[in-house]
Scaffold this motif. Structure first.
Motif, PDB file in Angstrom:
ATOM      1  N   VAL A 268       0.819  -6.400  16.531  1.00  0.00           N
ATOM      2  CA  VAL A 268       1.870  -6.750  15.579  1.00  0.00           C
ATOM      3  C   VAL A 268       1.290  -6.512  14.197  1.00  0.00           C
ATOM      4  CG1 VAL A 268       3.368  -8.552  14.660  1.00  0.00           C
ATOM      5  CG2 VAL A 268       2.895  -8.472  17.110  1.00  0.00           C
ATOM      6  N   ALA A 269       1.984  -5.687  13.390  1.00  0.00           N
ATOM      7  CA  ALA A 269       1.441  -5.295  12.094  1.00  0.00           C
ATOM      8  C   ALA A 269       2.443  -5.584  10.989  1.00  0.00           C
ATOM      9  CB  ALA A 269       1.084  -3.803  12.095  1.00  0.00           C
ATOM     10  N   LEU A 270       1.944  -6.172   9.905  1.00  0.00           N
ATOM     11  CA  LEU A 270       2.737  -6.412   8.698  1.00  0.00           C
ATOM     12  C   LEU A 270       2.143  -5.563   7.585  1.00  0.00           C
ATOM     13  CD1 LEU A 270       5.025  -8.127   7.388  1.00  0.00           C
ATOM     14  CD2 LEU A 270       3.239  -9.762   6.714  1.00  0.00           C
ATOM     15  N   ASN A 271       2.990  -4.685   6.995  1.00  0.00           N
ATOM     16  CA  ASN A 271       2.502  -3.706   6.027  1.00  0.00           C
ATOM     17  C   ASN A 271       3.330  -3.790   4.748  1.00  0.00           C
ATOM     18  OD1 ASN A 271       2.926  -0.745   4.841  1.00  0.00           O
ATOM     19  ND2 ASN A 271       0.874  -0.862   5.700  1.00  0.00           N
ATOM     20  N   LEU A 272       2.647  -3.730   3.608  1.00  0.00           N
ATOM     21  CA  LEU A 272       3.320  -3.726   2.308  1.00  0.00           C
ATOM     22  C   LEU A 272       2.817  -2.539   1.502  1.00  0.00           C
ATOM     23  CD1 LEU A 272       5.125  -5.035   0.107  1.00  0.00           C
ATOM     24  CD2 LEU A 272       3.092  -6.314  -0.624  1.00  0.00           C
ATOM     25  N   LYS A 273       3.770  -1.687   1.073  1.00  0.00           N
ATOM     26  CA  LYS A 273       3.451  -0.565   0.191  1.00  0.00           C
ATOM     27  C   LYS A 273       4.100  -0.794  -1.169  1.00  0.00           C
ATOM     28  CE  LYS A 273       3.016   3.188   3.609  1.00  0.00           C
ATOM     29  NZ  LYS A 273       3.316   2.466   4.846  1.00  0.00           N
ATOM     30  N   THR A 274       3.364  -0.456  -2.231  1.00  0.00           N
ATOM     31  CA  THR A 274       3.865  -0.585  -3.589  1.00  0.00           C
ATOM     32  C   THR A 274       3.625   0.723  -4.327  1.00  0.00           C
ATOM     33  OG1 THR A 274       3.246  -2.924  -3.598  1.00  0.00           O
ATOM     34  CG2 THR A 274       3.763  -1.926  -5.714  1.00  0.00           C
ATOM     35  N   ILE A 275       4.690   1.350  -4.824  1.00  0.00           N
ATOM     36  CA  ILE A 275       4.556   2.583  -5.593  1.00  0.00           C
ATOM     37  C   ILE A 275       4.616   2.200  -7.065  1.00  0.00           C
ATOM     38  CG2 ILE A 275       5.508   4.874  -6.041  1.00  0.00           C
ATOM     39  CD1 ILE A 275       6.717   4.808  -3.250  1.00  0.00           C
ATOM     40  N   LEU A 276       3.452   2.020  -7.680  1.00  0.00           N
ATOM     41  CA  LEU A 276       3.390   1.559  -9.068  1.00  0.00           C
ATOM     42  C   LEU A 276       3.844   2.641 -10.036  1.00  0.00           C
ATOM     43  CD1 LEU A 276       0.046  -0.455  -9.037  1.00  0.00           C
ATOM     44  CD2 LEU A 276       2.381  -1.318  -8.842  1.00  0.00           C
ATOM     45  N   THR A 277       3.444   3.880  -9.773  1.00  0.00           N
ATOM     46  CA  THR A 277       3.871   5.042 -10.551  1.00  0.00           C
ATOM     47  C   THR A 277       4.063   6.181  -9.557  1.00  0.00           C
ATOM     48  OG1 THR A 277       1.659   5.987 -10.913  1.00  0.00           O
ATOM     49  CG2 THR A 277       2.388   4.266 -12.457  1.00  0.00           C
ATOM     50  N   PRO A 278       4.679   7.295  -9.982  1.00  0.00           N
ATOM     51  CA  PRO A 278       4.793   8.424  -9.055  1.00  0.00           C
ATOM     52  C   PRO A 278       3.441   8.915  -8.548  1.00  0.00           C
ATOM     53  CG  PRO A 278       6.268   8.730 -10.912  1.00  0.00           C
ATOM     54  CD  PRO A 278       5.424   7.529 -11.231  1.00  0.00           C
ATOM     55  N   GLU A 279       2.359   8.587  -9.273  1.00  0.00           N
ATOM     56  CA  GLU A 279       1.030   9.065  -8.878  1.00  0.00           C
ATOM     57  C   GLU A 279       0.228   8.041  -8.077  1.00  0.00           C
ATOM     58  OE1 GLU A 279       1.855   8.933 -12.258  1.00  0.00           O
ATOM     59  OE2 GLU A 279       2.735  10.956 -12.228  1.00  0.00           O
ATOM     60  N   LEU A 280       0.616   6.764  -8.107  1.00  0.00           N
ATOM     61  CA  LEU A 280      -0.236   5.714  -7.539  1.00  0.00           C
ATOM     62  C   LEU A 280       0.537   4.849  -6.549  1.00  0.00           C
ATOM     63  CD1 LEU A 280      -2.894   4.086  -7.466  1.00  0.00           C
ATOM     64  CD2 LEU A 280      -2.039   2.778  -9.426  1.00  0.00           C
ATOM     65  N   MET A 281       0.007   4.754  -5.323  1.00  0.00           N
ATOM     66  CA  MET A 281       0.567   3.879  -4.303  1.00  0.00           C
ATOM     67  C   MET A 281      -0.519   2.948  -3.794  1.00  0.00           C
ATOM     68  SD  MET A 281       2.122   4.699  -0.512  1.00  0.00           S
ATOM     69  CE  MET A 281       0.476   4.704   0.239  1.00  0.00           C
ATOM     70  N   LEU A 282      -0.207   1.643  -3.719  1.00  0.00           N
ATOM     71  CA  LEU A 282      -1.102   0.654  -3.149  1.00  0.00           C
ATOM     72  C   LEU A 282      -0.543   0.200  -1.808  1.00  0.00           C
ATOM     73  CD1 LEU A 282      -1.854  -1.571  -6.281  1.00  0.00           C
ATOM     74  CD2 LEU A 282      -3.090   0.443  -5.472  1.00  0.00           C
ATOM     75  N   GLU A 283      -1.438  -0.183  -0.889  1.00  0.00           N
ATOM     76  CA  GLU A 283      -1.015  -0.562   0.463  1.00  0.00           C
ATOM     77  C   GLU A 283      -1.914  -1.665   1.000  1.00  0.00           C
ATOM     78  OE1 GLU A 283      -0.171   1.618   4.776  1.00  0.00           O
ATOM     79  OE2 GLU A 283      -1.159   2.706   3.156  1.00  0.00           O
ATOM     80  N   THR A 284      -1.303  -2.620   1.697  1.00  0.00           N
ATOM     81  CA  THR A 284      -2.070  -3.657   2.384  1.00  0.00           C
ATOM     82  C   THR A 284      -1.449  -3.887   3.755  1.00  0.00           C
ATOM     83  OG1 THR A 284      -2.940  -5.911   2.233  1.00  0.00           O
ATOM     84  CG2 THR A 284      -0.717  -5.551   1.396  1.00  0.00           C
ATOM     85  N   ASP A 285      -2.289  -4.237   4.739  1.00  0.00           N
ATOM     86  CA  ASP A 285      -1.820  -4.326   6.116  1.00  0.00           C
ATOM     87  C   ASP A 285      -2.603  -5.422   6.842  1.00  0.00           C
ATOM     88  OD1 ASP A 285      -0.411  -2.402   8.418  1.00  0.00           O
ATOM     89  OD2 ASP A 285      -2.168  -3.458   9.143  1.00  0.00           O
TER      90      ASP A 285
END
Length: 439
Positions: A268-285
């Motif tokens: 079971v996986a919980l994932n959060l993606k955040t696109i701060l700018t068109p060039e930068l994406m952060l992810e946590t899982d």
């Protein structure tokens, strides 16, 4: 008096000519910045020119395009609207406005603009671009979307015993099986099928239900006891809001070794993606994982909690280096607490870095490095130690786009796995040639 009037007229005419020459020079510099994809500088220069000459169609058009590239949507709409007031039949502006409304997910407005453009006499290439954008809009508006990939690969592995699952390469003394560093070389043929499905449960960008099915099969030209099959199904809801996407997935994996059931894995996986700018994406899982062997006599069943954080960044968007960096921590514990089984419960840290870039047209190169540090929790009385492993893992690849849907890739990987128990020390090289077809 007459001489004074003539002098004033000549002076005003000279100043006007000088201003016109300055305006033309500034326009040329602004256009040069735009063509060099220096959109911020171009935007600032065209904005200044628009204040000097608000009725200039070309200035407003390029001001709108520069603003669109910078995601300044309100400024872009204002500039494009001024163009259409001055020239209602300016087709290029209507196309750029349609692209803008597509990006901000106002699909009805974008569709209406494109339908109007198609009534015009257009060059063939422009017609193709309009039709492609209309198709993309229809796909975005569809409730169900499908996709996937088929990958065919040939590889050569210098140490197949230490691969997925690490294999069994030593036996002491016909009682205890241990993975070790006995080298067995073999080529292999692998086939991978990936199917993706997404169902939009409301407005686009809100709730959706996403599913992925993966089937993997690998046959070795030698040592068929290491032939591997994997079936994986992941499904669950996701929610997208503004720059955030939150996904919850239930995942089931079935592993078969030498045509026999070997292991079942549930996650079971919980994932959060955040696109701060068109060039930068952060992810946590965060993933909760359970591994159960099909043989009841196997005592290596385990539960694990896995935490991952990472980012993807496009360095220099005009000619980007794509940088991916991830760190993972896994806390794994054996399920059978009464079994005298060592090498199951562990704390593991994994650090991964990858760089990729299009080096030539349709050619993309990538290099990667990962470092893994594993500390086992039990003291192994047989070897009088508490096992600790480290691994350096290097990768390099070169891919070539054959067309929009297919590509070929040549890859190489090198593993250097060390341990304070010599049985678990090994090195391996894997060379892979793959064909990928996306649909």
């Amino acid at each position: 008096m007459r001489k004074i009037l003539i002098f004033c007229f000549i002076t005003i005419a000279s100043l006007s000519a000088s201003s016109l020459e300055t305006f033309k020079s500034d326009y040329t510099l602004a256009l040069k910045a735009y063509n060099a994809q220096d959109f911020l500088n171009a935007y600032q220069q065209f904005y200044t020119l628009s204040e000097i000459s608000p009725e200039n169609v070309e200035v407003n058009f390029y001001l709108g395009r520069a603003a669109l590239e910078l995601k300044h949507y309100d400024d872009a709409v204002s500039a494009f609207d001024r163009v259409l007031i001055l020239n209602p039949s300016h087709v290029r502006t209507k196309l750029e406005l349609a692209r803008l409304y597509f990006e901000i997910q106002q699909y009805d407005t974008a569709q209406s603009l494109l339908d109007g453009v198609l009534q015009e006499q257009l060059p063939l290439t422009v017609q193709e671009n309009v039709i492609a954008l209309k198709s993309a809009i229809e796909q975005q508006r569809a409730k169900h979307t499908f996709g996937g990939a088929l990958i065919l690969a040939w590889d050569y592995d210098t140490n197949i015993g230490n691969d997925v699952g690490r294999g069994v390469t030593q036996n002491i003394p016909n009682i205890i099986d241990l993975p070790g560093n006995n080298r067995r070389k073999s080529a292999g043929l692998a086939q991978t099928l990936v199917l993706n499905h997404s169902y939009d449960m409301g407005e686009k960008g809100g709730f959706a239900w996403e599913s992925t099915f993966l089937a993997y099969n690998k046959n070795l030209t030698q040592y068929s006891d290491k032939d591997l099959m994997l079936f994986s199904l992941a499904t669950g809801p996701s929610y997208t809001y503004d720059i955030y996407k939150l996904s919850l997935q239930a995942i089931y994996d079935k592993v078969r070794l030498e045509s026999d059931d070997y292991m079942n894995i549930s996650r079971v996986a919980l994932n959060l993606k955040t696109i701060l700018t068109p060039e930068l994406m952060l992810e946590t899982d965060i993933t909760q994982k359970r591994s159960l062997h099909t043989q009841s006599s196997n005592t290596t069943d385990s539960d694990a909690t896995v935490y991952t954080m990472g980012l993807r960044y496009a360095l220099n968007p005009q000619d980007p280096w794509i940088i991916a960096a991830y760190v993972t921590y896994k806390d794994e514990n054996e399920r059978n607490k009464t079994a005298a089984q060592y090498g199951v419960s562990s704390d593991e840290w994994n650090y991964r870095l990858e760089l990729s870039k299009e080096v030539f047209k349709d050619f993309r190169a990538a290099i990667g490095y990962a470092y893994k540090d594993t500390t086992y929790k039990e003291f192994d009385a047989l070897f009088n130690l508490k096992r600790k492993d480290t691994e350096d893992y290097y990768t390099a690849s070169l891919s070539y786009m054959l067309d929009k849907q297919s590509s070929i890739m040549l890859g190489y990987a090198y593993s250097d796995h060390t341990s304070n128990n010599a049985l678990y020390t090994y090195k391996k090289n894997v060379t892979t040639l793959s064909y990928i077809y996306s649909f």
